[in-house]
Design an enzyme around this catalytic site. Sequence first.
Site, PDB file in Angstrom:
ATOM      1  N   HIS A   1       0.946  -1.484   0.167  1.00  0.00           N
ATOM      2  CA  HIS A   1       0.043  -0.516  -0.123  1.00  0.00           C
ATOM      3  C   HIS A   1       1.135   0.747  -0.192  1.00  0.00           C
ATOM      4  CE1 HIS A   1      -3.450  -3.139   1.407  1.00  0.00           C
ATOM      5  NE2 HIS A   1      -3.925  -1.236   0.833  1.00  0.00           N
TER       6      HIS A   1
ATOM      7  N   HIS B   1     -11.918  -6.620  -5.610  1.00  0.00           N
ATOM      8  CA  HIS B   1     -11.969  -5.958  -4.710  1.00  0.00           C
ATOM      9  C   HIS B   1     -12.985  -4.743  -4.596  1.00  0.00           C
ATOM     10  CE1 HIS B   1     -10.831  -3.526  -0.586  1.00  0.00           C
ATOM     11  NE2 HIS B   1     -10.958  -4.291  -0.248  1.00  0.00           N
TER      12      HIS B   1
ATOM     13  N   GLU C   1     -13.885  -9.416  -0.125  1.00  0.00           N
ATOM     14  CA  GLU C   1     -14.174  -7.895   0.055  1.00  0.00           C
ATOM     15  C   GLU C   1     -14.696  -7.502  -1.492  1.00  0.00           C
ATOM     16  OE1 GLU C   1     -12.622  -5.476   3.670  1.00  0.00           O
ATOM     17  OE2 GLU C   1     -10.848  -5.464   1.722  1.00  0.00           O
TER      18      GLU C   1
ATOM     19  N   CYS D   1     -10.378   2.276   7.722  1.00  0.00           N
ATOM     20  CA  CYS D   1     -10.828   2.900   6.854  1.00  0.00           C
ATOM     21  C   CYS D   1     -12.118   3.154   6.296  1.00  0.00           C
ATOM     22  CB  CYS D   1     -10.319   1.863   4.871  1.00  0.00           C
ATOM     23  SG  CYS D   1     -11.155   0.909   4.989  1.00  0.00           S
ATOM     24  N   CYS D   2     -13.177   3.158   7.162  1.00  0.00           N
ATOM     25  CA  CYS D   2     -14.095   3.726   6.741  1.00  0.00           C
ATOM     26  C   CYS D   2     -14.138   4.915   7.398  1.00  0.00           C
ATOM     27  CB  CYS D   2     -15.890   2.306   7.127  1.00  0.00           C
ATOM     28  SG  CYS D   2     -14.870   1.299   6.115  1.00  0.00           S
TER      29      CYS D   2
END
Length: 645
Positions: free
Chosen positions: A143, A255, A307, A406-407
Amino acid sequence: MSRTASTAAPVLPIRGRLRPLGLGDVRITGGFWAERQSVNAEATLAHVEYWLERAGWTRNFDLAASGDIARERRGREFSDSEVYKLLEAMAWEIGRTGDEGLESRFRSIVERVAAAQEPDGYLNTKFGRPGQAPRWSDLEWGHELYCVGHLLQAAVARARTRPGADDGLVEVARRAADNVCETFGPGGIDGLCGHAGIETALVEFARVTDDDRYLAQAALFVDRRGHGRLSDVEFGREYFQDELPVRHATVLRGHAVRANYLAAGAADVAVELKDASLLDAVRNQWQNAVARRTYVTGGQGSRHQDEAFGEDWVLPPDRAYSETCAGIGSVMLAWRLLLADGDPRYADLIERTLFNVVSTSPSADGRSFFYTNTLHRRELGTLPDADRPSLRAAASLRAPWFEVSCCPTNVARTLASLTAYVATSDDEGLQLHQYMPGAVVHRRADGRDLGVSVATNYPYDGEIRVRIDTDGPGSDADDPWSLSLRVPGWAAEGATLTVAGQTRPVGPGVVTERRAWRRGDEVVLCLPMAPRFTYPHTRIDAARGCVAVERGPLVFALESVDVPGVETVDELRVDTSQAPRLVDGRVTVRCERVRADEPDWPYRTDPDGSAPVADEQFDEVPLVEYHAWANRGPSTMRVWLPTTA
Ligand SMILES: [Zn+2]
């Protein structure tokens, strides 16, 4: 439009059918979204800041600057991005309200981030320092580029809301972006990130800085994907969309967050480079994903394991993953396509997703969040510990924080910038895409202001009154301009438009009135707000025989706390011979409670043997707006309701 235009909006394409209006042009003054923006500002930002500190994710930057980062670093490999998303949210919020207290908190975090940047511009707390894995050594899962993407997005927000500010964030981002271009440009590493996101960011940063190198790098990343450059992983290369080039894919897959972010980046690149075939490919992927892979809430992703999007029609309500971030990614993609094409179907999906996914995630107090957004809970959830982070999908109710968080930060930045998704302009005039109380003023290239204000109680009332706030240039000059309003796709029948006392029926799409408007003129759009049953396509096996209830853009759910004596909503069946009704402001349906036998083996040869027997009648069962479910403690809930038919 110049690339360096100062409109305060997250997306400023150089060309396209519509031009976005930013925080300086649009104000939201009340109603559903103003309330959420204020909870976001007053509770969520501080909550996120607290947890980032407590989890050690902000401190990682301090340790990287002057500590033992290799030994003491906390959080997952993408935790830097959450700090950047908070910075982005703060930047939009400061731009929206000018909050000086927030400004000083923002500056202090920027200072800590900047201190961790290495001399050549590289910035990531997980890689590259003594005792850590080398830089760029894990492109599949590391990432690093994804994190730079969120850093750039924070800088874009800052540059557009406080141009010329001396906090240094834009310079930090520029050095990081330069490092990416030097490392991954022509002649550099022929690689890409396992999580898309840097593509949109580089294009937007090119728009902010007027430097085409960043755009070229974004185009390179889009083109590199789909050729198997990333190593195969347990979920297959489809997981990060590396199994097929973007321009050959026909549907969003893998994803769901990665898929939407990548498609959004490809749309940005296509618009900037006038790459019509690439834009066509993205449109087609969007269309097919919406037609066959999207929940009634607008949620996307039915596979928990990765996901990810399921295959076509795999939309089980009780296994809906529907990650909040995938909803946000879907809004990002649809907004870019709306700007490119002007097609109101994109704004329809944005509306559906904002009301039924994005606003579902945060609790009423803005301090806990859904990560996944199921459409059916069979058993009572358990309240997560308010003092401990949850595992992402393990939380059955809204949780204060997650190991993968993350959300919450994504919701925060979206709500803080929501004002920029309401209206647009073009050479003809103004377009309103989302309805809420507020005002829009846009200064045209010729210096003339076009302004309207909107009065409405939408989505609880279908009347939207748009008043013209600006005069023509001369007292009797005839200078017409166009006002365009979206009639949502769900308003198939019964919508009307009233202009100058004349009322006429209007259907889904865009309705445009072109006139020499005078201050005080009024246009009234009336949308049909009777609650309605919605039926699933016959191919969606998991919802066959069920109905959902919608009213306007809102999806409703049956929640056990609303039915005294019923703990399991699965015992109820809806009588569809009576339309859903509005009773004392609540949408209600007629239900039967049914008793089914419970044999040792739940299959039989006698087709009618297990037919349930009705044993109780409920005339008015109130439904809850789906976004508001689980705000009253543990409950069972379902969106798709079996019928008595
Ligand atoms: Zn997320």
